[in-house]
Design an enzyme around this catalytic site. Structure first.
Site, short mmCIF file in Angstrom:
data_model
loop_
_atom_site.label_atom_id
_atom_site.label_comp_id
_atom_site.label_asym_id
_atom_site.label_seq_id
_atom_site.Cartn_x
_atom_site.Cartn_y
_atom_site.Cartn_z
N ARG A 57 36.99 55.69 8.96
CA ARG A 57 36.98 54.77 9.94
C ARG A 57 38.11 54.12 10.35
NH1 ARG A 57 30.79 53.98 10.03
NH2 ARG A 57 30.25 54.59 7.71
N GLY A 100 32.54 50.83 19.57
CA GLY A 100 32.57 52.12 20.03
C GLY A 100 33.83 52.75 20.77
N MET A 130 36.51 53.08 18.88
CA MET A 130 37.55 54.02 17.95
C MET A 130 36.78 54.87 17.27
SD MET A 130 40.33 52.22 18.50
CE MET A 130 41.37 52.52 16.54
N CYS A 136 40.50 17.08 41.40
CA CYS A 136 39.21 17.73 42.08
C CYS A 136 39.39 19.03 42.85
CB CYS A 136 38.67 16.75 42.98
SG CYS A 136 40.02 16.34 44.10
N ARG A 162 29.65 41.62 9.82
CA ARG A 162 30.84 40.95 10.54
C ARG A 162 29.98 40.01 11.34
NH1 ARG A 162 31.61 46.44 14.85
NH2 ARG A 162 29.42 46.26 15.17
N SER A 177 44.11 11.62 42.95
CA SER A 177 43.24 12.60 42.53
C SER A 177 44.01 13.87 42.88
CB SER A 177 42.07 12.73 42.96
OG SER A 177 41.11 13.81 42.88
N THR A 225 44.46 20.20 43.44
CA THR A 225 45.00 21.41 42.87
C THR A 225 45.08 22.65 43.69
OG1 THR A 225 43.49 21.77 41.19
CG2 THR A 225 45.31 20.43 40.48
N ASN A 226 44.07 22.67 44.67
CA ASN A 226 43.96 23.77 45.57
C ASN A 226 45.10 23.90 46.33
OD1 ASN A 226 41.45 24.37 44.34
ND2 ASN A 226 40.56 23.22 46.02
N ARG A 273 33.63 15.90 50.31
CA ARG A 273 34.56 16.50 51.35
C ARG A 273 33.71 16.00 52.70
NH1 ARG A 273 35.42 20.75 47.36
NH2 ARG A 273 37.62 21.40 47.40
N GLU A 329 48.49 16.41 46.54
CA GLU A 329 47.99 17.81 46.54
C GLU A 329 49.39 18.23 47.48
OE1 GLU A 329 44.52 18.33 48.89
OE2 GLU A 329 44.71 16.64 50.19
N HIS A 360 24.56 51.47 22.34
CA HIS A 360 25.79 51.07 22.82
C HIS A 360 25.52 50.11 24.05
CE1 HIS A 360 29.36 51.92 25.60
NE2 HIS A 360 29.86 51.77 24.49
N TYR A 380 39.70 12.20 34.23
CA TYR A 380 38.53 12.85 34.49
C TYR A 380 38.71 14.20 35.30
CZ TYR A 380 38.72 11.36 39.46
OH TYR A 380 39.05 11.21 40.77
N LYS A 402 37.02 45.18 9.87
CA LYS A 402 36.22 46.00 8.90
C LYS A 402 36.63 46.01 7.59
CE LYS A 402 34.43 49.68 10.66
NZ LYS A 402 33.08 49.89 10.83
C1 PEP Z 1 42.57 20.48 46.83
O1 PEP Z 1 43.33 20.89 47.76
O2 PEP Z 1 42.68 20.76 45.91
C2 PEP Z 1 41.29 19.89 47.23
C3 PEP Z 1 40.20 19.63 46.11
O3 PEP Z 1 41.05 19.72 48.61
P1 PEP Z 1 40.39 21.07 49.34
O4 PEP Z 1 39.96 22.06 48.48
O5 PEP Z 1 39.21 20.41 50.06
O6 PEP Z 1 41.43 21.29 50.32
MG MG Z 2 43.08 20.09 49.57
#
Ligand code: PEP
Ligand code: MG
Length: 891
Positions: free
Chosen positions: A96, A105, A107, A843, A352, A776, A779-780, A574, A757, A468, A863, A26
């Site tokens: 202020r 809102g 402060m 993926c 602002r 690929s 990452t899960n 999958r 993985e 608000h 990608y 401000k």
């Molecule tokens: C993963 O493990 O990141 C993956 C894409 O495979 P899923 O989630 O099917 O295990």
């Molecule tokens: Mg997996």
């Protein structure tokens, strides 16, 4: 020597917009506006450094502050031509807070400071309006009493109601000067009764009291909660702005308003705002009187019969339009301004960068680029990728029947259904037990922030588009209908009435924040079409980004959605999801309970035509873009029924004996199935499964390419830990490819790669890349196995980890760059050292997370692949990553 105070006003300023850290948003903007030569009431900013100094010195201020303060005050007095505390010609000021980030809102503010029993008489004489003077005084006592002295504001409101009722009035404006004077006496008596001491009469004491209260409000509960929700560090501190008061409530030639240089809800390039004549700033947002539209166009659009400023004060409206243009040209972004008209003179109180809905952010970014105000890169940075989610979210199905209860203002777009709740605490309690709620309030205040945060939608019965509720809901992207005046809320009974209908706590209602409609029950919703501005921004994103964006999809419907959203292929199909159809699952189960290879092959033969059909469709939809098909991954028990009746059906279909089927099902049980017999381990033990899948892929590819279409199959093996696993399965796939080529006389190119993985796969990536043509990153699983944290069970305690500050974010949602990221980096380096330029993607769920996408680009992936609805988000995030920055989140 440190400078503690920066002055502004009178066409000059010591600060500028670049000094937000020191002057707060401000203060910096007031300085910048003054520097632009706009009429800003003069004042000065006490810096955030003073706030931090005082909080680390038991509230004591730094040396030199009071001298600077005296000089700054003298300057304000000289510009305005009035003196602070002067009984004849008093200068009044506002105090202020103003932090680096806007905290709407959150402060505290004190207005009309400097009034006492003597100066109020001076003000009455100067304005020729006793009522105005005493109304200002009683407002001041209330605000000061509440903010600085801690007397509950409800007590003052009760006294005001008593006074009105005693005189048989319904509006505050019905009270005359004497009545207001009487009210001032009652307010002061209230303060004395509550605190055991009288209200401070000395303006200097009032001022330092208010400054202290603003500084300490930085650490009040509301502010701390807001900071937590928005990730604002506590050590930023707040600045304090002391500024000469100007009055919008000195008579009918006075007004006050809030406006946006463009419509913050739709993004339309049209001046937009609300005002009230003879009112003080807070009245416009407090929702007590219904504000009027600024322009004739807006009046027509809202079908309002209230006079617009363009009609009542055309000259000042034109002046305001000039300010609008000047501010947009200067700031090159939509501004949210506050103004006051005092006896025919326009004052700018604040500007602002305005908060906006996702839809508006998108439209403004594209429009401003087309208008030549900003470039394409800037336009791309103006839209928060995660907020696009709101645009991809459902709206009410126009064909669905709806039982309309009431209509209010379309305060924040989008549709929401949920159970009606009537307090913030109830909203939180219902949400905690997994229910979707719509928070219904007469009006909201900062205390409601917790409930607003968990609500699907917010409904208020009072307040305008800048109330608000409206401002906060738009910031959160939560649908909101405000000012639905025909609804009455009974907070104690937890009910609301609309016409002859009563809605009780827990009853489902639906809101349409784009039209203002409130409906009974749940109304079906539909997915939006994306074109126009969205399409334009996406084209710019595609020109800018270096990462490709693919989708995780296995059904034709998902694949089509993904294409529509611009996916450049499928990054993960999958295949297991393709077996759950009732027609297919039975053959899958037959295959699982088979006692020998011959039986298994017989069942697989029945599955083959289904798989082939699926792949043909996917290849066709993807029009020559790569389609990455992952061979079977989950443990087999996931496909079996859990009850006896289900097992009986399996036995019957397989022509097997029930006892044997039961034993087979029991044998498939594993203590740690995610670390068990799954992924490539299935392929190694039952190569015929992968053989069938590979055959289906190659047959489909042949069929589609024979139609003259291009196909680019990529076959992916899951859960590899060792190159030898990959080699065994590569032999199966390659042999199947040769056989299909011989049978069909057509050979298609394909790539064979692996998911990375498991940590071991990342570490041995150099070796694996000798055989695998692409990686690929899954990452899960990689997050699960790196942390040793079950992705299926961790949800419960991750929240606690978060609350205790162990995790800043959930590593399954936002990629862990430091740990899991190091494994990705190693795999990228080692993989490409063996196979230069090898294709790399991700993926896992992180592929659609904007914050994670920056890392994937930086580490050199080709990608990201994510769910179809996240494809546009990923495209924009990838563009921002290429531009080397993260978007403004509008805070
Ligand atoms: C993963 O493990 O990141 C993956 C894409 O495979 P899923 O989630 O099917 O295990
Ligand atoms: Mg997996």
């Amino acid at each position: 020597m440190t400078k503690w105070i920066y002055t502004f006003g009178g066409g000059k300023a010591e600060g500028n917009a670049g000094m937000k850290n020191l002057l707060g948003g401000k203060g910096a903007n007031l300085a910048e506006m003054s520097g632009l030569g706009l009429d800003v009431p003069p004042g000065f900013t006490i810096t955030t450094e003073v706030c931090n100094y005082a909080s680390s010195h038991d509230g004591v201020y730094p040396d030199g502050l009071s001298e600077e303060f005296g000089r700054a005050m003298g300057r304000v007095e000289a510009i305005i031509g009035a003196k602070f505390g002067d009984p004849e010609n008093p200068l009044l000021v506002s105090v202020r807070s103003g932090a680096r980030a806007s905290m709407p809102g959150m402060m505290d503010t004190v207005l009309n400071l400097g009034l006492n029993d003597k100066t109020v008489e001076g003000l009455a004489r100067a304005s020729g309006d006793k009522r105005f003077a005493y109304d200002s005084y009683r407002r001041f006592i209330q605000m000061y009493g509440d903010v600085v002295l801690g007397v509950d504001h409800h007590l003052f409101e009760d006294l005001l109601e008593d006074h009105k009722q005693g005189k048989g009035y319904s509006l505050d404006t019905d009270l005359d000067g004497d009545a207001m004077q009487g009210l001032v006496g009652a307010y002061k008596a209230l303060v004395e009764e509550e605190l055991g001491r009288s209200f401070p009469e000395d303006p200097e004491e009032q001022l330092w009291g208010a400054i202290g209260a603003v500084f300490s409000s930085w650490n009040n509960r509301r502010a701390v909660t807001y900071r937590m929700l928005h990730g604002i560090p506590g050590d930023w501190g707040t600045a304090v702005n002391v500024q000469a008061m100007v009055f919008g409530n000195m008579g009918e030639d006075c007004a006050t308003g809030v406006c946006f240089t463009r419509n913050p809800s739709t993004g339309k390039n049209a001046f937009y705002g609300e005002y009230l004549t003879n009112a003080q700033g807070e009245d416009v947002v407090a929702g007590i009187r219904t504000p009027h539209p600024l322009s004739k166009a807006e009046k027509a659009a809202n079908r309002s019969d209230l006079d617009s400023l363009e009609e009542t004060m055309p000259g000042l409206y034109a002046e305001l339009l000039g300010v609008r243009d000047a501010l947009e040209r200067h700031y090159l972004d939509m501004q949210d301004m506050e103004f006051t008209i005092q006896q025919g003179r326009l004052w700018l109180l604040q500007t602002r960068t305005g908060k906006r809905t996702a839809k508006a952010a998108l439209k403004m970014a594209v429009d401003m680029c087309v208008e030549g105000l900003i470039g394409k890169s800037e336009a791309l940075m103006r839209v928060d990728p995660a907020s696009l989610d709101q645009l991809l979210h459902p709206t009410l199905d126009p064909k669905a029947p709806r039982m309309i209860l009431a209509k209010g203002l379309p305060a924040s777009p989008g549709a929401a259904s949920g159970r009606a709740v009537f307090s913030s605490a109830d909203a939180e309690a219902w949400a905690e037990s997994g229910e979707k709620v719509v928070l219904v309030r007469a009006e909201t205040s900062p205390e409601d922030i917790g409930g607003m945060h968990v609500a699907e939608g917010i409904l208020t019965t009072r307040g305008g588009m800048t109330s608000h509720a409206a401002v906060v809901a738009r910031g959160m992207g939560t649908p909101c209908v405000s000012g639905a005046g025909s609804i009455t809320v009974d907070v104690d009974a937890k009910t609301m009435r609309a016409f002859d209908k009563t809605v009780r706590e827990g009853d489902v209602i639906t809101l349409d924040g784009s039209t203002g409609e409130v409906m009974q029950g749940e109304v079906p919703m539909i997915r939006p079409e994306l074109s126009g501005d969205f399409g334009a921004l996406m084209v710019w994103a595609d020109e800018t980004r270096t990462l490709s964006v693919r989708a995780n999809a296995e059904t034709p419907a998902d694949a089509e959605t993904a294409r529509k959203f611009g996916a450049e292929g499928i990054g993960l199909c999958r295949t297991e999801h393709m077996f759950f159809d009732p027609e297919r699952i039975i053959h899958m189960r037959e295959m699982i309970v088979a006692e020998n290879e011959a039986q298994r092959r017989a069942a697989l033969d029945k599955l083959l035509p289904y798989q082939r059909q699926d792949f043909e469709e996917l290849f066709t939809i993807m029009e020559g873009n790569p389609v990455t098909i992952r061979l079977l991954d989950p443990p087999l028990h996931e496909f079996l029924p859990h009850d006896e009746a289900g097992l009986e059906k399996v036995a019957e279909a397989a022509g097997a004996d029930l006892k044997g089927v039961r034993q087979r099902a029991a044998a498939l049980h594993e203590t740690n199935p995610m670390l068990g017999h799954r992924g490539c381990r299935l392929g190694i033990t039952y190569p015929e499964i992968y053989e069938m899948q590979a055959r289906a892929i190659f047959q489909a590819a042949c069929a589609v390419s024979q139609k003259g279409l291009r196909v680019e199959p990529e076959i992916m093996i899951p859960l590899i830990a060792d190159k030898r696993e990959f080699d065994v399965l590569k032999a199966v796939v390659d042999a199947t490819a040769c056989r299909v080529a011989e049978e069909t006389g057509v050979s298609v190119d394909y790539a064979l790669g692996t998911m990375i993985e498991l940590p071991r796969a990342a570490l041995r990536a150099g070796e694996i890349a000798e055989s695998a043509e692409f990686f690929s990153f899954g990452t899960n699983d990689l997050t699960q196995t790196t942390y040793g944290l079950s992705r299926d069970d961790a949800g419960d305690f991750i929240q606690i980890y978060h609350d205790k500050g162990v995790f800043e974010t959930n590593p399954f949602a936002t990629f862990d760059v430091l740990g899991v990221g190091e494994l990705v980096r190693i795999a990228v380096e080692r993989g490409r050292a063996t196979r230069p330029g090898m294709k790399l993607g991700i993926c896992g769920e992180h592929g659609g997370d904007p914050a994670s996408i920056h890392f994937f680009r930086e580490v050199g992936l080709d990608y990201v692949s994510c769910s179809p609805y996240r494809v546009p988000i990923a495209r924009l995030a990838a563009a921002q990553a290429a531009l080397g920055g993260e978007s403004e989140t509008n805070d």
